[in-house]
Design an enzyme around this catalytic site. Structure first.
Site, PDB file in Angstrom:
ATOM      1  N   ASP A  81       0.817  -1.023  -0.008  1.00 13.55           N
ATOM      2  CA  ASP A  81       0.040   0.201   0.050  1.00 13.55           C
ATOM      3  C   ASP A  81       0.915   1.208   0.057  1.00 13.55           C
ATOM      4  O   ASP A  81       2.168   1.214   0.681  1.00 13.55           O
ATOM      5  CB  ASP A  81      -0.895  -0.047   1.347  1.00 13.55           C
ATOM      6  CG  ASP A  81      -1.805   1.027   1.248  1.00 13.55           C
ATOM      7  OD1 ASP A  81      -2.429   1.316   0.175  1.00 13.55           O
ATOM      8  OD2 ASP A  81      -2.268   1.537   2.364  1.00 13.55           O
ATOM      9  N   HIS A 174      -7.159  10.104   4.371  1.00 17.22           N
ATOM     10  CA  HIS A 174      -6.598   9.049   5.311  1.00 17.22           C
ATOM     11  C   HIS A 174      -6.701   9.613   6.844  1.00 17.22           C
ATOM     12  O   HIS A 174      -6.450  10.687   7.037  1.00 17.22           O
ATOM     13  CB  HIS A 174      -5.036   8.824   5.128  1.00 17.22           C
ATOM     14  CG  HIS A 174      -4.821   8.132   3.547  1.00 17.22           C
ATOM     15  ND1 HIS A 174      -4.575   9.051   2.564  1.00 17.22           N
ATOM     16  CD2 HIS A 174      -5.146   6.965   3.567  1.00 17.22           C
ATOM     17  CE1 HIS A 174      -4.375   8.038   1.924  1.00 17.22           C
ATOM     18  NE2 HIS A 174      -4.751   7.052   2.071  1.00 17.22           N
ATOM     19  N   HIS A 202      -9.539   5.232  -1.398  1.00 12.83           N
ATOM     20  CA  HIS A 202      -8.571   5.197  -0.121  1.00 12.83           C
ATOM     21  C   HIS A 202      -9.377   6.051   1.014  1.00 12.83           C
ATOM     22  O   HIS A 202     -10.424   6.556   0.794  1.00 12.83           O
ATOM     23  CB  HIS A 202      -7.371   6.041  -0.455  1.00 12.83           C
ATOM     24  CG  HIS A 202      -6.387   5.087  -1.109  1.00 12.83           C
ATOM     25  ND1 HIS A 202      -5.291   4.602  -0.620  1.00 12.83           N
ATOM     26  CD2 HIS A 202      -6.328   4.414  -2.401  1.00 12.83           C
ATOM     27  CE1 HIS A 202      -4.567   3.780  -1.654  1.00 12.83           C
ATOM     28  NE2 HIS A 202      -5.298   3.684  -2.425  1.00 12.83           N
TER      29      HIS A 202
HETATM   30  P1  13P Z   1      -7.889   5.057   6.442  1.00  9.17           P
HETATM   31  O1  13P Z   1      -6.815   4.786   7.350  1.00  9.17           O
HETATM   32  O2  13P Z   1      -8.493   6.245   6.381  1.00  9.17           O
HETATM   33  O3  13P Z   1      -9.250   3.941   6.465  1.00  9.17           O
HETATM   34  O4  13P Z   1      -7.308   4.877   4.661  1.00  9.17           O
HETATM   35  C1  13P Z   1      -6.791   3.705   4.572  1.00  9.17           C
HETATM   36  C2  13P Z   1      -5.972   3.690   3.209  1.00  9.17           C
HETATM   37  O5  13P Z   1      -6.549   4.496   2.414  1.00  9.17           O
HETATM   38  C3  13P Z   1      -4.981   2.793   3.266  1.00  9.17           C
HETATM   39  O6  13P Z   1      -4.129   3.271   1.938  1.00  9.17           O
HETATM   40 ZN    ZN Z   2      -4.532   5.061   1.082  1.00  5.00          ZN
END
Ligand code: 13P
Ligand code: ZN
Length: 276
Positions: A81, A174, A202
């Site tokens: 990721d 995020h 995301h």
């Molecule tokens: P969150 O932590 O806001 O759920 O986002 C997760 C994300 O996009 C990981 O790449």
């Molecule tokens: Zn992300």
């Protein structure tokens, strides 16, 4: 069952649902996600942040994730990721990922395309699928996050990079939201109608159920959950006597809490029973 990112998202496209992508951080969060996938017969993406591949955590976790991927009867993808650069993508592939994300979203579009294409070319040789990001998806702590991904840019980016999955900026960020976001559903529809890459949302933690459902109906095929996985773990732990030994029994209860959280998202995304 071992699936590449492209294979698992093709499944979602055919079935008109989205695959949940859970960020894992330790054994209990991984166990929770794996148990949820098994119980609901759902395809899942298990992903780790780039920094975990740079520290000891990734080294310990990767072999266990690969084992989970091979042993579960449902489709599982092991994904990097927000790969911070080309070296990080190479390292993650060496650790056995079947998908990598290259996040060059803070670069101007020409450089983003150039960097992303290099990763796509390399990953192809390794049989690994690639996610890119266009339109920067920032943090909930950022002052402004309204620079949505433009349709024409997305069309050009997908064509020139040959990317398999595309993370778009359509109103999420995020972290923990002060207020649940309203997503640019029409923009998702437009990008979906004009590109062949599978679309990724995301910042899934804290997005309202109706917005998530609308995003999936508009064409989103992967939704990331990170912050809420952490909270499922921490809330589970907080509810217990922190000094209760033995630790394996205590921690299995924490893993159960993560499992219940993951099952909720699997159902919300329409992924239940889709891995049979
Ligand atoms: P969150 O932590 O806001 O759920 O986002 C997760 C994300 O996009 C990981 O790449
Ligand atoms: Zn992300």
């Amino acid at each position: 069952m071992r699936y590449t990112l492209k294979e698992i998202l093709d499944l979602a496209q055919e079935g008109g649902f989205a695959v949940p992508a859970f960020n894992v951080y330790n054994l209990e969060t991984l166990m929770g996600v794996a148990l949820a996938a098994k119980e609901t017969k759902a395809p899942v993406i298990i992903q780790m942040y780039s920094r975990l591949f740079n520290t000891g955590t990734g080294e310990f976790m990767a072999p266990v994730i690969i084992d989970v991927m091979n042993k579960l009867k449902t489709p599982v993808t092991f994904h990097l990721d927000h790969g911070a650069g080309i070296p990080e993508c190479i390292r993650a592939m060496r650790f056995g990922t079947t998908g990598v994300m290259i996040d060059a979203s803070t670069m101007p579009i020409d450089e983003n395309i150039e960097t992303t294409k290099k990763v796509v070319d390399m990953a192809r040789e390794a049989g690994v699928a690639v996610e890119g990001e266009l339109g920067h998806i920032g943090s909930t702590k950022d002052e402004k996050w309204d620079a949505y991904t433009e349709v024409e840019d997305a069309v050009r980016y997908v064509e020139e990079t040959g990317i398999d999955a595309l993370a778009i900026m359509v109103g999420t960020a995020h972290g923990k939201y002060a207020q649940a976001p309203v997503l640019a559903i029409d923009r998702i529809k437009e990008i979906h109608a004009n590109t062949r890459a599978h679309l990724v949302l995301h910042g899934g933690s804290g997005v309202g159920d109706n917005q998530i459902k609308a995003a999936v109906n508009a064409g989103i095929r992967k939704i990331n959950f990170g912050t809420d996985v952490c909270y499922a773990f921490m809330d589970g732990y907080k509810a217990l006597d922190p000094y209760s030994a033995p630790l394996d029994v205590t921690m299995s209860k924490v893993a159960q809490n993560v499992k219940e959280f993951a099952i909720g998202k699997i159902k919300l995304l329409g992924a239940e029973q889709k891995g049979e």
